[in-house]
Design an enzyme around this catalytic site. Structure first.
Site, mmCIF file in Angstrom:
data_model
loop_
_atom_site.group_PDB
_atom_site.id
_atom_site.type_symbol
_atom_site.label_atom_id
_atom_site.label_comp_id
_atom_site.label_asym_id
_atom_site.label_seq_id
_atom_site.Cartn_x
_atom_site.Cartn_y
_atom_site.Cartn_z
ATOM 1 N N ARG A 3 13.220 -55.079 25.960
ATOM 2 C CA ARG A 3 11.956 -55.800 26.160
ATOM 3 C C ARG A 3 11.236 -55.308 27.412
ATOM 4 O O ARG A 3 10.029 -55.459 27.550
ATOM 5 C CB ARG A 3 12.207 -57.310 26.239
ATOM 6 C CG ARG A 3 10.939 -58.131 26.440
ATOM 7 C CD ARG A 3 11.156 -59.597 26.086
ATOM 8 N NE ARG A 3 12.272 -60.183 26.784
ATOM 9 C CZ ARG A 3 12.228 -60.681 28.023
ATOM 10 N NH1 ARG A 3 11.095 -60.643 28.713
ATOM 11 N NH2 ARG A 3 13.303 -61.219 28.568
ATOM 12 N N TYR A 40 -15.382 -55.484 20.259
ATOM 13 C CA TYR A 40 -14.367 -55.839 19.269
ATOM 14 C C TYR A 40 -14.182 -57.348 19.288
ATOM 15 O O TYR A 40 -13.976 -57.943 20.351
ATOM 16 C CB TYR A 40 -13.079 -55.099 19.595
ATOM 17 C CG TYR A 40 -11.849 -55.606 18.903
ATOM 18 C CD1 TYR A 40 -11.817 -55.798 17.517
ATOM 19 C CD2 TYR A 40 -10.701 -55.894 19.633
ATOM 20 C CE1 TYR A 40 -10.678 -56.270 16.895
ATOM 21 C CE2 TYR A 40 -9.552 -56.355 19.014
ATOM 22 C CZ TYR A 40 -9.550 -56.549 17.645
ATOM 23 O OH TYR A 40 -8.418 -57.026 17.030
ATOM 24 N N ASP A 73 -12.346 -49.626 26.974
ATOM 25 C CA ASP A 73 -11.717 -49.511 25.655
ATOM 26 C C ASP A 73 -12.156 -48.179 25.070
ATOM 27 O O ASP A 73 -13.317 -47.986 24.713
ATOM 28 C CB ASP A 73 -12.155 -50.674 24.759
ATOM 29 C CG ASP A 73 -11.408 -50.694 23.429
ATOM 30 O OD1 ASP A 73 -11.012 -49.613 22.951
ATOM 31 O OD2 ASP A 73 -11.245 -51.772 22.844
ATOM 32 N N LYS A 104 -5.555 -47.251 15.464
ATOM 33 C CA LYS A 104 -6.702 -46.537 14.909
ATOM 34 C C LYS A 104 -6.505 -45.028 14.972
ATOM 35 O O LYS A 104 -5.606 -44.503 14.331
ATOM 36 C CB LYS A 104 -7.979 -46.991 15.624
ATOM 37 C CG LYS A 104 -8.128 -48.516 15.756
ATOM 38 C CD LYS A 104 -8.047 -49.243 14.438
ATOM 39 C CE LYS A 104 -8.511 -50.693 14.504
ATOM 40 N NZ LYS A 104 -7.717 -51.564 15.374
#
Length: 409
Positions: A58, A111, A210, A235
């Site tokens: 983790r 977004y 972004d 993407k």
């Protein structure tokens, strides 16, 4: 650093070489060309856990290392990237750096997941959320001025605030965060990225970009002074519509540690196989993007001339409002197109009529996708009802146009 990564970091290597060469295992006789998939959730650690390179998956795992190092090379980050379980997880980790009483400035057309996450985190953490037209440099600068003044007032003697004044560049000393999306989703607006970064830095405000639409092959915001770059790896980077991942990169040790803590404590971690698939997809990013961009340019030009189309937004069109900026600050125009028809019903019928284009949410895969954006309740109301977003893939461009033209007609 592996031997292949050392070679890939040489200045003379182009980005389309780096995507192929970096993130490989050490070269040795009999060694694998590709990294193995490390499926261990825990690691042997008999001494001080702080000195162990890996302890529990983790926090960190070798399964992420090759991809994180490869992406850092592409974005020119001085530190390895941080892979997250989704793009939204990466976005949320960055936005969480805005302090209580600070300001987050974000594009009106962003977004939708980023906008929704920003609103929730702002309410929880007690900072101001300001939306702006990111293509309007004067409006963004005014918002930066207001954020900086607010930060100074909050830290003035007698204010009761325990936050330092604006003027720092790290997470603990900045009065806010400027979030840049360029080109924007789904309106394809282009920000003056160098000017906005410079304005934010002058006012002690952090900048996150972004870079999902552009990818590091078309722009590298850290080179312009941005503090953080974010990707939806789902993407273009992975490129095959088969994984959900995100990533964040910075050259600041303090900011990286903060985002690392967010990832570890909130459990927004990535699976080893998904990261391996993303690295495999990254190898073909340059050739996929070249083909998709060429297709997008042709289709945008044909849409702009079609009588059923009211407006076509694509930075590669010479008369697009963002064309000059994109040409000056990017190495290409991307493969996303937005066009508008007269009504929502007509836009829906076009998306339903196509046979080759796939009506679906997402973008950046090898297949071409089509979607009416306002069908999402969370989409900003300023997005036209008849706007259709195209993610142009790598199919034959004439086949794509024949299918789309029939649906338009």
């Amino acid at each position: 650093m592996t031997s292949s990564e050392s070679a890939a970091s040489r200045p003379e290597l182009a980005p389309d070489t780096i995507v192929v060469e970096t993130g490989r295992p050490n070269r040795a006789d009999g060694a694998s060309v590709n990294p193995a998939i490390d499926l261990s959730s825990t690691f042997i650690s008999t001494g001080d856990i702080e000195s162990s390179p890996f302890a529990y998956a983790r926090f960190d795992t070798p399964a992420w290392s090759h991809f994180e190092e490869a992406l850092a090379k592409l974005e020119h980050a001085e530190l390895p990237g941080l892979v997250f379980g989704s793009g939204l997880a990466a976005i949320s980790a960055v936005i969480s750096a805005v302090p209580a009483g600070g300001t987050l400035i974000i594009p009106t057309h962003s977004y939708q997941g980023a906008l929704a996450s920003a609103a929730q985190i702002a309410e929880r953490q007690g900072f101001e959320l300001v939306t702006v037209d990111i293509a309007d440099t004067a409006a963004v600068t005014a918002a930066l001025d207001a954020a900086a003044e607010k930060g100074l007032a909050a830290s003035a003697p007698g204010s009761g605030a325990d936050r330092p004044a604006a003027g720092g560049s790290e997470s603990g000393t900045a009065s806010g965060l400027l979030w840049i999306e360029s080109p924007t989703n789904p309106m394809l607006e282009v920000a003056d990225v160098p000017a906005l970064i410079a304005a934010a830095k002058q006012r002690g405000i952090l900048v996150a970009v972004d870079n999902t639409f552009a990818t590091p092959l078309l722009q590298t915001p850290l080179d312009l002074g941005a503090d953080i770059v974010v990707h939806s790896v789902t993407k273009y980077l992975a490129g095959h519509s088969d994984v959900v991942l995100g990533a964040a990169l910075t050259s600041s040790g303090e900011l990286r540690q903060r985002m690392h803590t967010e990832r570890s404590m909130r459990g927004s971690v990535a699976g080893p196989f998904e990261v391996w698939l993303a690295l495999r997809g990254l190898r073909t990013l340059a050739v996929r993007l070249d083909r998709a961009q060429a297709n997008a340019q042709t289709i945008a030009e044909r849409l702009a001339a079609h009588p059923a189309v009211i407006e076509t937004r694509y930075p590669g069109l010479p008369d697009d409002p963002g064309h000059d900026r994109a040409a000056a600050q990017m190495n290409g125009f991307g493969a996303i197109i937005a066009f508008t028809v007269d009504t929502a019903d007509r836009a829906t019928s076009i998306a339903e009529a196509v046979k080759l284009w796939t009506p679906a949410t997402s973008l950046g895969g090898v297949e071409s996708l089509i979607e009416r954006r306002r069908r999402h309740p969370e989409e900003p109301q300023t997005v036209p009802e008849g706007l259709i977003r195209l993610s142009v893939g790598i199919e034959n461009v004439d086949d794509l146009w024949t299918d789309l033209e029939a649906a338009l007609g």
